[in-house]
Design a protein around this motif. Structure first.
Motif, PDB file in Angstrom:
ATOM      1  N   PRO A  98      -4.076  -6.934  -7.732  1.00  0.00           N
ATOM      2  CA  PRO A  98      -2.891  -6.794  -6.878  1.00  0.00           C
ATOM      3  C   PRO A  98      -1.601  -7.069  -7.638  1.00  0.00           C
ATOM      4  N   THR A  99      -0.584  -6.274  -7.388  1.00  0.00           N
ATOM      5  CA  THR A  99       0.751  -6.537  -7.938  1.00  0.00           C
ATOM      6  C   THR A  99       1.701  -6.636  -6.751  1.00  0.00           C
ATOM      7  N   ARG A 100       2.906  -7.154  -7.018  1.00  0.00           N
ATOM      8  CA  ARG A 100       3.878  -7.290  -5.921  1.00  0.00           C
ATOM      9  C   ARG A 100       4.105  -5.940  -5.219  1.00  0.00           C
ATOM     10  N   GLU A 101       4.271  -4.895  -6.027  1.00  0.00           N
ATOM     11  CA  GLU A 101       4.552  -3.565  -5.459  1.00  0.00           C
ATOM     12  C   GLU A 101       3.367  -3.079  -4.638  1.00  0.00           C
ATOM     13  N   SER A 102       2.144  -3.220  -5.199  1.00  0.00           N
ATOM     14  CA  SER A 102       0.983  -2.657  -4.503  1.00  0.00           C
ATOM     15  C   SER A 102       0.702  -3.429  -3.204  1.00  0.00           C
ATOM     16  N   VAL A 103       0.849  -4.737  -3.244  1.00  0.00           N
ATOM     17  CA  VAL A 103       0.542  -5.531  -2.040  1.00  0.00           C
ATOM     18  C   VAL A 103       1.602  -5.282  -0.960  1.00  0.00           C
ATOM     19  N   THR A 104       2.866  -5.379  -1.333  1.00  0.00           N
ATOM     20  CA  THR A 104       3.933  -5.208  -0.332  1.00  0.00           C
ATOM     21  C   THR A 104       3.900  -3.791   0.230  1.00  0.00           C
ATOM     22  N   GLY A 105       3.735  -2.810  -0.662  1.00  0.00           N
ATOM     23  CA  GLY A 105       3.715  -1.417  -0.217  1.00  0.00           C
ATOM     24  C   GLY A 105       2.557  -1.156   0.737  1.00  0.00           C
ATOM     25  N   ASP A 106       1.399  -1.727   0.412  1.00  0.00           N
ATOM     26  CA  ASP A 106       0.210  -1.513   1.240  1.00  0.00           C
ATOM     27  C   ASP A 106       0.410  -2.121   2.634  1.00  0.00           C
ATOM     28  N   PHE A 107       0.866  -3.364   2.676  1.00  0.00           N
ATOM     29  CA  PHE A 107       1.092  -4.014   3.971  1.00  0.00           C
ATOM     30  C   PHE A 107       2.187  -3.283   4.757  1.00  0.00           C
ATOM     31  N   LEU A 108       3.225  -2.814   4.039  1.00  0.00           N
ATOM     32  CA  LEU A 108       4.307  -2.103   4.749  1.00  0.00           C
ATOM     33  C   LEU A 108       3.773  -0.847   5.428  1.00  0.00           C
ATOM     34  N   ASP A 109       2.922  -0.105   4.711  1.00  0.00           N
ATOM     35  CA  ASP A 109       2.376   1.131   5.278  1.00  0.00           C
ATOM     36  C   ASP A 109       1.500   0.842   6.504  1.00  0.00           C
ATOM     37  N   SER A 110       0.610  -0.137   6.383  1.00  0.00           N
ATOM     38  CA  SER A 110      -0.289  -0.412   7.513  1.00  0.00           C
ATOM     39  C   SER A 110       0.499  -1.017   8.685  1.00  0.00           C
ATOM     40  N   PHE A 111       1.476  -1.851   8.355  1.00  0.00           N
ATOM     41  CA  PHE A 111       2.295  -2.486   9.408  1.00  0.00           C
ATOM     42  C   PHE A 111       3.102  -1.421  10.170  1.00  0.00           C
ATOM     43  N   THR A 112       3.714  -0.498   9.415  1.00  0.00           N
ATOM     44  CA  THR A 112       4.518   0.540  10.058  1.00  0.00           C
ATOM     45  C   THR A 112       3.650   1.396  10.977  1.00  0.00           C
ATOM     46  N   ALA A 113       2.422   1.665  10.537  1.00  0.00           N
ATOM     47  CA  ALA A 113       1.529   2.520  11.346  1.00  0.00           C
ATOM     48  C   ALA A 113       1.016   1.791  12.586  1.00  0.00           C
ATOM     49  N   LEU A 114       0.724   0.512  12.454  1.00  0.00           N
ATOM     50  CA  LEU A 114      -0.047  -0.141  13.526  1.00  0.00           C
ATOM     51  C   LEU A 114       0.720  -1.159  14.371  1.00  0.00           C
ATOM     52  N   ALA A 115       1.795  -1.734  13.824  1.00  0.00           N
ATOM     53  CA  ALA A 115       2.511  -2.757  14.602  1.00  0.00           C
ATOM     54  C   ALA A 115       2.992  -2.230  15.966  1.00  0.00           C
ATOM     55  N   PRO A 116       3.467  -0.975  16.055  1.00  0.00           N
ATOM     56  CA  PRO A 116       3.942  -0.508  17.366  1.00  0.00           C
ATOM     57  C   PRO A 116       2.838  -0.454  18.431  1.00  0.00           C
ATOM     58  N   LEU A 117       1.577  -0.477  17.996  1.00  0.00           N
ATOM     59  CA  LEU A 117       0.472  -0.396  18.967  1.00  0.00           C
ATOM     60  C   LEU A 117      -0.192  -1.755  19.197  1.00  0.00           C
ATOM     61  N   ALA A 118       0.330  -2.783  18.544  1.00  0.00           N
ATOM     62  CA  ALA A 118      -0.329  -4.093  18.606  1.00  0.00           C
ATOM     63  C   ALA A 118       0.449  -5.057  19.497  1.00  0.00           C
ATOM     64  N   ASP A 119      -0.273  -5.953  20.172  1.00  0.00           N
ATOM     65  CA  ASP A 119       0.403  -7.036  20.894  1.00  0.00           C
ATOM     66  C   ASP A 119       0.759  -8.162  19.930  1.00  0.00           C
ATOM     67  N   PHE A 120      -0.069  -8.319  18.895  1.00  0.00           N
ATOM     68  CA  PHE A 120       0.316  -9.177  17.766  1.00  0.00           C
ATOM     69  C   PHE A 120      -0.358  -8.631  16.513  1.00  0.00           C
ATOM     70  N   VAL A 121       0.254  -8.930  15.366  1.00  0.00           N
ATOM     71  CA  VAL A 121      -0.295  -8.477  14.082  1.00  0.00           C
ATOM     72  C   VAL A 121      -0.697  -9.709  13.288  1.00  0.00           C
ATOM     73  N   THR A 122      -1.937  -9.715  12.801  1.00  0.00           N
ATOM     74  CA  THR A 122      -2.376 -10.800  11.916  1.00  0.00           C
ATOM     75  C   THR A 122      -2.359 -10.292  10.484  1.00  0.00           C
ATOM     76  N   LEU A 123      -1.724 -11.052   9.601  1.00  0.00           N
ATOM     77  CA  LEU A 123      -1.737 -10.697   8.178  1.00  0.00           C
ATOM     78  C   LEU A 123      -2.850 -11.515   7.520  1.00  0.00           C
ATOM     79  N   ASN A 124      -3.875 -10.817   7.067  1.00  0.00           N
ATOM     80  CA  ASN A 124      -4.997 -11.491   6.421  1.00  0.00           C
ATOM     81  C   ASN A 124      -4.610 -11.803   4.976  1.00  0.00           C
ATOM     82  N   LEU A 125      -4.228 -13.047   4.749  1.00  0.00           N
ATOM     83  CA  LEU A 125      -3.719 -13.450   3.434  1.00  0.00           C
ATOM     84  C   LEU A 125      -4.823 -14.012   2.541  1.00  0.00           C
TER      85      LEU A 125
END
Ligand SMILES: Cc1cc2nc3c(=O)[nH]c(=O)nc-3n(C[C@H](O)[C@H](O)[C@H](O)COP(=O)(O)O)c2cc1C
Length: 368
Positions: A155-182
Motif C-alpha cells: 500500500p502507498t498513500r496514493e493507492s490507499v487514499t484513492g481506493d477508499f475515495l472510489d469505494s466511499f464515493t460509490a457507496l456512502a450515498p447508499l449507506a446509513d453509516f460507513v465503516t472504514l476497515n483500518l
C-alpha cells in the motif's frame, strides 16, 4: 430447532466456504419473496421498546447487529434486515473486485464455537455492490464496511487514499453509516499501513469533503496499548464525521489461544480467530476505549467478538458499547440467537433497574 436439527448438520458436513456461499445464496433468494421476508420478520423480531437505542445519530430498534464479513457483497440485504437484527453491516468492500487469498481460507474450530478466517477480503467491488444495494429492500439501517483492495501490492498513500475515495464515493450515498476497515487482519500485505496513525487522519481528511452527512465508524486493530488507543481517539475526535469506533479481530493462529479442541495442522495457520476465544481481548480493548472517550463523547463504540448470549452482550454494553455485533454465534446457533440475546439483555435491564438499554451503556466504566 430447524436450524439446529436440520440446517446446521447439513451445512457443517460441507466445506466451510461452500456452506457460507450456499447460505448467502439461499438468503438472497428468500429475500426476493415478500412473504418469506414477512414470515422471517414475524418469527425473529423481538419487540421490546426498552431495547431501542441510538447509535451514530441513527435510531435502532435494538442494539444487536450483523457484523461485517458475512454478507460481503450485499447479496442478502433484504432477508438479513428481516431477521430481527437492529442493523446489518455488509462488506468489507473495496474499490475494485478482488479474489482474496488462496483457498482453503475458512476453518471451523467446532469444540470452541470459533472460526479461523484468512479470506483476504474477496469481494465484487464497489460498483457491483452499489448496483445491487439500489435494488434491495431494507428494514433496518445498513452499514457499509470499506477496505483497501487486496491486489497484492504494497500500500502507498496514493493507492490507499484513492481506493477508499472510489469505494466511499460509490457507496456512502447508499449507506446509513460507513465503516472504514483500518485493520484487515487477513490480507497478504506484510506491513500494516495504518499502524502509522497520521495516515488515519490523512484518509479522514481526504474523505471528509465527499459525503459529509454519512456517519463514519473506524474499525481498528485490537490493542491494549493505551497510548496507541489514545492517539487513535485523538485523530477520530479531529473529524466531526467520525461517530463510532469498532474493534476488529487480531491476526493470530488458533495455537495462540488456549482452546478446548485440537485442530491438527490448522492450529498453526495464520489468519484471525473469531468467536469466544477473542471475547476477553475485545472486552479489554473496549474498556480502554470507553475510559479514554468518557461518557457523551459523540463517538459510539461497536463491540463484536465472542458474543453468544445475553450475558456476553450485556457485559459489552456495560463496558461502553452502544451496539454489539454478531457473526460466529449465528453460524453455530442460527438466526434465533439474536432474539435469545435480546431477551437476555432485557432480563439484565430489569434486574439492574435500567429503563432503557442506553442507560446500561458504560455502567461499568463511567458511573461511580
Ligand atoms: C468468516 C469471517 C469473515 C470476516 N470478514 C470480515 C470483513 O470482511 N471485514 C471486517 O471488518 N470484519 C470481518 N470479520 C470480523 C467480524 O466482523 C467480527 O468483527 C468478528 O467476527 C468478531 O465477532 P464474532 O466473534 O461474533 O464472530 C469477519 C469474521 C469472520 C468470522
Amino acid at each position: 430447532m430447524v436450524y439446529r436439527t436440520l440446517v446446521k448438520p447439513a451445512l457443517f458436513r460441507m466445506d466451510p466456504e461452500r456452506a457460507h456461499h450456499l447460505t448467502i445464496d439461499a438468503l438472497a433468494r428468500l429475500g426476493r419473496v415478500p412473504c418469506a421476508r414477512d414470515l422471517a420478520r414475524r418469527r425473529y423480531r423481538h419487540r421490546d421498546a426498552r431495547l431501542s437505542t441510538r447509535f451514530a445519530g441513527l435510531w435502532l430498534e435494538n442494539p444487536i447487529g450483523m457484523a461485517a464479513g458475512f454478507d460481503k457483497n450485499g447479496l442478502a440485504v433484504s432477508m438479513l434486515t428481516s431477521l430481527g437484527l437492529g442493523h446489518v453491516e455488509i462488506g468489507s468492500i473495496s474499490a475494485s473486485a478482488s479474489l482474496g487469498n488462496p483457498t482453503p481460507r475458512l476453518f471451523r474450530l467446532p469444540d470452541d464455537e470459533a472460526v479461523l478466517v484468512s479470506y483476504g477480503v474477496p469481494n465484487d467491488g464497489a460498483q457491483a455492490v452499489r448496483d445491487r444495494l439500489r435494488g434491495s429492500e431494507r428494514r433496518v439501517p445498513i452499514g457499509v464496511n470499506l477496505v483497501k483492495t487486496n491486489d497484492g501490492t504494497p500500500p502507498t498513500r496514493e493507492s490507499v487514499t484513492g481506493d477508499f475515495l472510489d469505494s466511499f464515493t460509490a457507496l456512502a450515498p447508499l449507506a446509513d453509516f460507513v465503516t472504514l476497515n483500518l485493520s484487515c487482519p487477513n490480507t497478504t500485505a506484510e506491513t500494516d499501513y495504518f499502524d502509522d496513525i497520521d495516515r488515519v487522519g490523512e484518509l479522514l481528511t481526504a474523505l471528509g469533503d465527499h459525503d459529509p452527512a454519512v456517519p463514519i465508524v473506524l474499525k481498528i486493530k485490537p490493542t491494549t496499548d493505551r497510548g496507541r488507543l489514545s492517539d487513535l481517539v485523538a485523530v477520530a475526535r479531529e473529524t466531526a464525521q467520525v461517530k463510532g469506533i469498532a474493534i476488529n479481530l487480531p491476526s493470530a493462529s488458533p495455537g495462540d489461544y488456549s482452546l478446548v479442541g485440537r485442530y491438527g495442522s490448522v492450529a498453526t495457520r495464520l489468519g484471525a480467530v473469531s468467536g469466544p476465544p477473542v471475547r476477553s481481548l475485545i472486552d479489554a480493548v473496549l474498556r480502554h476505549l470507553a475510559e479514554i472517550l468518557g461518557p457523551r463523547s459523540g463517538i459510539d463504540l461497536v463491540a463484536a467478538g465472542g458474543v453468544t448470549s445475553g450475558d456476553d452482550a450485556y457485559r459489552k454494553l456495560r463496558l461502553g458499547a452502544s451496539v454489539v455485533q454478531l457473526y460466529t454465534a449465528l453460524i453455530y446457533r442460527g438466526p434465533q440467537v439474536t432474539s435469545q440475546i435480546l431477551a437476555g439483555i432485557a432480563s439484565h435491564l430489569e434486574a439492574d433497574g435500567f429503563e432503557q438499554v442506553g442507560d446500561a451503556v458504560g455502567a461499568d466504566v463511567w458511573s461511580g
